[in-house]
Design an enzyme around this catalytic site. Structure first.
Site, PDB file in Angstrom:
ATOM      1  N   LYS A  52      30.878  74.015  29.712  1.00 25.43           N
ATOM      2  CA  LYS A  52      30.480  74.077  31.130  1.00 25.43           C
ATOM      3  C   LYS A  52      31.076  75.325  31.797  1.00 25.43           C
ATOM      4  O   LYS A  52      30.419  75.991  32.593  1.00 25.43           O
ATOM      5  CB  LYS A  52      30.929  72.798  31.848  1.00 25.43           C
ATOM      6  CG  LYS A  52      30.049  71.609  31.484  1.00 25.43           C
ATOM      7  CD  LYS A  52      30.648  70.264  31.831  1.00 25.43           C
ATOM      8  CE  LYS A  52      29.743  69.160  31.271  1.00 25.43           C
ATOM      9  NZ  LYS A  52      30.335  67.818  31.364  1.00 25.43           N
ATOM     10  N   GLN A  96      35.329  64.682  34.161  1.00 32.35           N
ATOM     11  CA  GLN A  96      34.833  64.475  32.797  1.00 32.35           C
ATOM     12  C   GLN A  96      35.209  63.064  32.318  1.00 32.35           C
ATOM     13  O   GLN A  96      36.372  62.686  32.337  1.00 32.35           O
ATOM     14  CB  GLN A  96      35.436  65.556  31.878  1.00 32.35           C
ATOM     15  CG  GLN A  96      34.848  65.586  30.494  1.00 32.35           C
ATOM     16  CD  GLN A  96      33.375  65.996  30.467  1.00 32.35           C
ATOM     17  OE1 GLN A  96      32.986  66.983  31.087  1.00 32.35           O
ATOM     18  NE2 GLN A  96      32.551  65.233  29.764  1.00 32.35           N
ATOM     19  N   ASP A 119      27.528  65.166  39.736  1.00 34.07           N
ATOM     20  CA  ASP A 119      26.758  64.344  38.795  1.00 34.07           C
ATOM     21  C   ASP A 119      26.181  63.106  39.480  1.00 34.07           C
ATOM     22  O   ASP A 119      25.652  62.208  38.801  1.00 34.07           O
ATOM     23  CB  ASP A 119      27.611  63.945  37.571  1.00 34.07           C
ATOM     24  CG  ASP A 119      26.774  63.901  36.292  1.00 34.07           C
ATOM     25  OD1 ASP A 119      25.561  64.198  36.362  1.00 34.07           O
ATOM     26  OD2 ASP A 119      27.325  63.589  35.223  1.00 34.07           O
TER      27      ASP A 119
END
Ligand code: NAP
Length: 279
Positions: A52, A96, A119
């Protein structure tokens, strides 16, 4: 046809790159910044976060990795997230997952400000998603929709079966597909006659986390098969779909690697850019 997720992702990344150049860099403005929080202890997470960071750099986006010790307490993690919530230079925050077992993934994700929840996993943003009032959707679910759109695959009125009901993938993609007027069935570990249910699917989305689980017995002739699974094995990365037994039955199929995975990263960049524009 084997869907080239890398090529679709490259198009999205190119668009993000051009938008950053046009709307930020050429005007002397600071580009959007993605903050990734990683709690140490999960090897796969390390790989994902590194990719990322690299992806951000490739489109001219800033990034920061916040690396935290495996034994971090709930209170300390909350404080770290709040620091990023209050940092005006940060456009999007990604925690994460999975976290170590003493921490609760859903509770911790919900500490992210909905405005920076890249997200789309805070309760507020999931509520917006399920009410069709969302600005962004979870990256992997968004990526799957982009694949279907890119290949001009008709969704309206189609029988879609999604195996897996996580918020991150199964429930989110099912919801987006239902909003696009598919008839959606969500399956999980307690579903009866799974093969038969799947065999009825025009579009089959598989997000289970079990290598090669779905074989030819689950797939109708000419169905579209989207394999979300990423399983690390001694033979490398393997999907949830037994690619070799299904590829000649499906009209379209995503490979692993090189299918949905690259789209997730590309959509993460796009979501960060969108959040920055809304801030
Ligand atoms: P998850 O939270 O573990 O959810 C797995 C789902 O699969 C659960 O709903 C579970 O049912 C269901 N399931 C497990 N065994 C099953 C069985 N035998 N029959 C039917 N359903 C079964 O996993 P996730 O986060 O959704 O991820 C799923 C997979 O996608 C993993 O391999 C993950 O690494 C991968 N992934 C890939 C990307 C990407 O970018 N390509 C992104 C995210 C995740 P229950 O709810 O009943 O337990």
């Amino acid at each position: 046809m084997i869907i080239d997720g890398k090529a679709i992702a490259a198009e999205i990344k190119e668009n993000v790159k051009q938008e950053i150049e046009r709307d930020y860099l050429s005007k002397g403005l600071t580009p959007p910044k993605l903050a990734c929080i990683i709690v140490e202890g999960n090897k796969a997470s390390e790989v994902y976060v590194a990719s990322k960071e690299k992806a951000c750099a490739s489109v001219g986006m800033e990034s920061v990795i916040v690396r935290l010790k495996e034994d971090i307490t709930k209170e300390q993690l909350k404080m770290e997230i709040e620091k990023l919530n209050n940092d005006d230079s940060v456009s999007g925050i990604l925690l994460q997952l999975p976290l170590p077992s003493h921490l609760d993934d859903k509770e911790a994700t919900n500490w992210i400000s909905p405005k920076k929840d890249v997200d789309c996993l805070t309760f507020e943003n999931l509520g917006a998603l399920f009410s069709a009032r969302h600005i962004i959707a979870p990256c992997t679910a968004t990526g799957i929709i982009k694949i279907l759109n890119h290949e001009n695959i008709d969704i309206v009125g189609k029988n879609v079966v999604v195996i897996g009901r996580s918020l991150l993938v199964g429930k989110s993609v099912a919801n987006l597909l239902e909003q696009k007027n598919a008839t959606v069935t969500i399956c999980h570990s307690k579903t009866k006659d799974l093969e038969m249910v799947c065999k009825n699917a025009d579009i089959l989305v598989v997000a289970i986390g079990k290598p090669n689980f779905v074989n030819e017995n689950y797939v109708k002739k000419d169905a579209v098969v989207i394999d979300v699974g990423i399983n690390r094995t001694d033979n490398g990365l393997i999907g949830d779909v037994d690619f070799s037994s299904v590829k000649d039955i499906a009209s379209y199929i995503t490979p692993v690697p090189g299918g949905v995975g690259p789209l997730t990263v590309a959509c993460l960049l796009e979501n960060t850019l969108i959040l920055d524009k809304y801030k």
